[in-house]
Design a protein around this motif. Sequence first.
Motif, PDB file in Angstrom:
ATOM      1  N   LEU A  20     -36.439 110.573 -95.196  1.00  0.00           N
ATOM      2  CA  LEU A  20     -36.789 109.724 -94.068  1.00  0.00           C
ATOM      3  C   LEU A  20     -36.742 110.537 -92.780  1.00  0.00           C
ATOM      4  N   SER A  21     -37.649 110.211 -91.883  1.00  0.00           N
ATOM      5  CA  SER A  21     -37.682 110.847 -90.570  1.00  0.00           C
ATOM      6  C   SER A  21     -37.542 109.789 -89.488  1.00  0.00           C
ATOM      7  N   CYS A  22     -36.973 110.204 -88.384  1.00  0.00           N
ATOM      8  CA  CYS A  22     -36.835 109.337 -87.212  1.00  0.00           C
ATOM      9  C   CYS A  22     -37.330 110.134 -86.017  1.00  0.00           C
ATOM     10  N   ALA A  23     -38.402 109.664 -85.417  1.00  0.00           N
ATOM     11  CA  ALA A  23     -38.973 110.336 -84.249  1.00  0.00           C
ATOM     12  C   ALA A  23     -38.593 109.570 -82.998  1.00  0.00           C
ATOM     13  N   ALA A  24     -38.042 110.286 -82.042  1.00  0.00           N
ATOM     14  CA  ALA A  24     -37.614 109.657 -80.794  1.00  0.00           C
ATOM     15  C   ALA A  24     -38.566 110.040 -79.673  1.00  0.00           C
ATOM     16  N   SER A  25     -38.964 109.058 -78.896  1.00  0.00           N
ATOM     17  CA  SER A  25     -39.746 109.346 -77.701  1.00  0.00           C
ATOM     18  C   SER A  25     -39.104 108.616 -76.528  1.00  0.00           C
ATOM     19  N   GLY A  26     -39.064 109.317 -75.412  1.00  0.00           N
ATOM     20  CA  GLY A  26     -38.421 108.735 -74.242  1.00  0.00           C
ATOM     21  C   GLY A  26     -36.919 108.937 -74.209  1.00  0.00           C
ATOM     22  N   TYR A  27     -36.368 109.482 -75.291  1.00  0.00           N
ATOM     23  CA  TYR A  27     -34.945 109.781 -75.371  1.00  0.00           C
ATOM     24  C   TYR A  27     -34.773 111.282 -75.545  1.00  0.00           C
ATOM     25  N   THR A  28     -33.660 111.788 -75.088  1.00  0.00           N
ATOM     26  CA  THR A  28     -33.267 113.162 -75.381  1.00  0.00           C
ATOM     27  C   THR A  28     -32.158 113.086 -76.416  1.00  0.00           C
ATOM     28  N   LEU A  29     -32.493 113.432 -77.645  1.00  0.00           N
ATOM     29  CA  LEU A  29     -31.564 113.204 -78.740  1.00  0.00           C
ATOM     30  C   LEU A  29     -30.243 113.941 -78.596  1.00  0.00           C
ATOM     31  N   ASP A  30     -30.262 115.061 -77.856  1.00  0.00           N
ATOM     32  CA  ASP A  30     -29.025 115.824 -77.646  1.00  0.00           C
ATOM     33  C   ASP A  30     -27.865 114.948 -77.170  1.00  0.00           C
ATOM     34  N   ASN A  31     -28.202 113.895 -76.460  1.00  0.00           N
ATOM     35  CA  ASN A  31     -27.185 113.094 -75.787  1.00  0.00           C
ATOM     36  C   ASN A  31     -26.633 111.958 -76.637  1.00  0.00           C
ATOM     37  N   TYR A  32     -27.113 111.839 -77.881  1.00  0.00           N
ATOM     38  CA  TYR A  32     -26.774 110.663 -78.668  1.00  0.00           C
ATOM     39  C   TYR A  32     -26.261 111.002 -80.065  1.00  0.00           C
ATOM     40  N   VAL A  33     -25.379 110.138 -80.514  1.00  0.00           N
ATOM     41  CA  VAL A  33     -25.083 110.068 -81.938  1.00  0.00           C
ATOM     42  C   VAL A  33     -26.281 109.400 -82.610  1.00  0.00           C
ATOM     43  N   ILE A  34     -26.651 109.894 -83.781  1.00  0.00           N
ATOM     44  CA  ILE A  34     -27.735 109.289 -84.550  1.00  0.00           C
ATOM     45  C   ILE A  34     -27.150 108.659 -85.802  1.00  0.00           C
ATOM     46  N   GLY A  35     -27.522 107.433 -86.022  1.00  0.00           N
ATOM     47  CA  GLY A  35     -27.054 106.736 -87.214  1.00  0.00           C
ATOM     48  C   GLY A  35     -28.223 106.265 -88.059  1.00  0.00           C
ATOM     49  N   TRP A  36     -27.990 106.213 -89.350  1.00  0.00           N
ATOM     50  CA  TRP A  36     -28.926 105.578 -90.282  1.00  0.00           C
ATOM     51  C   TRP A  36     -28.228 104.370 -90.885  1.00  0.00           C
ATOM     52  N   PHE A  37     -28.929 103.265 -90.864  1.00  0.00           N
ATOM     53  CA  PHE A  37     -28.441 102.018 -91.433  1.00  0.00           C
ATOM     54  C   PHE A  37     -29.468 101.501 -92.423  1.00  0.00           C
ATOM     55  N   ARG A  38     -29.051 100.551 -93.241  1.00  0.00           N
ATOM     56  CA  ARG A  38     -29.999  99.912 -94.156  1.00  0.00           C
ATOM     57  C   ARG A  38     -29.638  98.438 -94.306  1.00  0.00           C
ATOM     58  N   GLN A  39     -30.659  97.691 -94.638  1.00  0.00           N
ATOM     59  CA  GLN A  39     -30.457  96.258 -94.841  1.00  0.00           C
ATOM     60  C   GLN A  39     -31.306  95.798 -96.011  1.00  0.00           C
ATOM     61  N   ALA A  40     -30.632  95.299 -97.023  1.00  0.00           N
ATOM     62  CA  ALA A  40     -31.309  94.742 -98.186  1.00  0.00           C
ATOM     63  C   ALA A  40     -31.475  93.238 -97.977  1.00  0.00           C
ATOM     64  N   PRO A  41     -32.461  92.636 -98.646  1.00  0.00           N
ATOM     65  CA  PRO A  41     -32.678  91.194 -98.480  1.00  0.00           C
ATOM     66  C   PRO A  41     -31.409  90.400 -98.775  1.00  0.00           C
ATOM     67  N   GLY A  42     -31.083  89.499 -97.871  1.00  0.00           N
ATOM     68  CA  GLY A  42     -29.920  88.643 -98.063  1.00  0.00           C
ATOM     69  C   GLY A  42     -28.585  89.302 -97.787  1.00  0.00           C
TER      70      GLY A  42
END
Length: 122
Positions: A20-42
């Motif tokens: 999976l890829s996450c492309a950021a625009s308008g943000y400078t990623l250096d300044n942030y923690v990056i998290g991956w989350f998931r949500q299954a139905p229900g």
Amino acid sequence: QLQLVESGGGLVQPGGSLRLSCAASGYTLDNYVIGWFRQAPGKEREGVSCISDSDGSTNYADSVKGRFTISRDNAKNMAYLQMNRLKPEDTALYYCALGGRCAFRTDEYGAWGQGTQVTVSS
């Protein structure tokens, strides 16, 4: 425009891999923690992995340890989640998010993408 866009999801057989890829625009990623989350139905949205902005330290949910790897490329303003040995229970909508602390609480993150669907099925 501030935006996070996930990509790379799809249908994969058990035991397969996706990146999976996450492309950021308008943000400078250096300044942030990056998290991956998931949500299954229900089910509630759950934290999968996060990577800090300061030292690149990472954290993984027990259910994905040893199978998933999070990474970031600040120069490209991109984040990634390499998912190996996928299981049917990994099926979910996967989101990337930006926050201030590498934790699995959704309220630690203030910016979210729209998600990319991962389906693990034979």
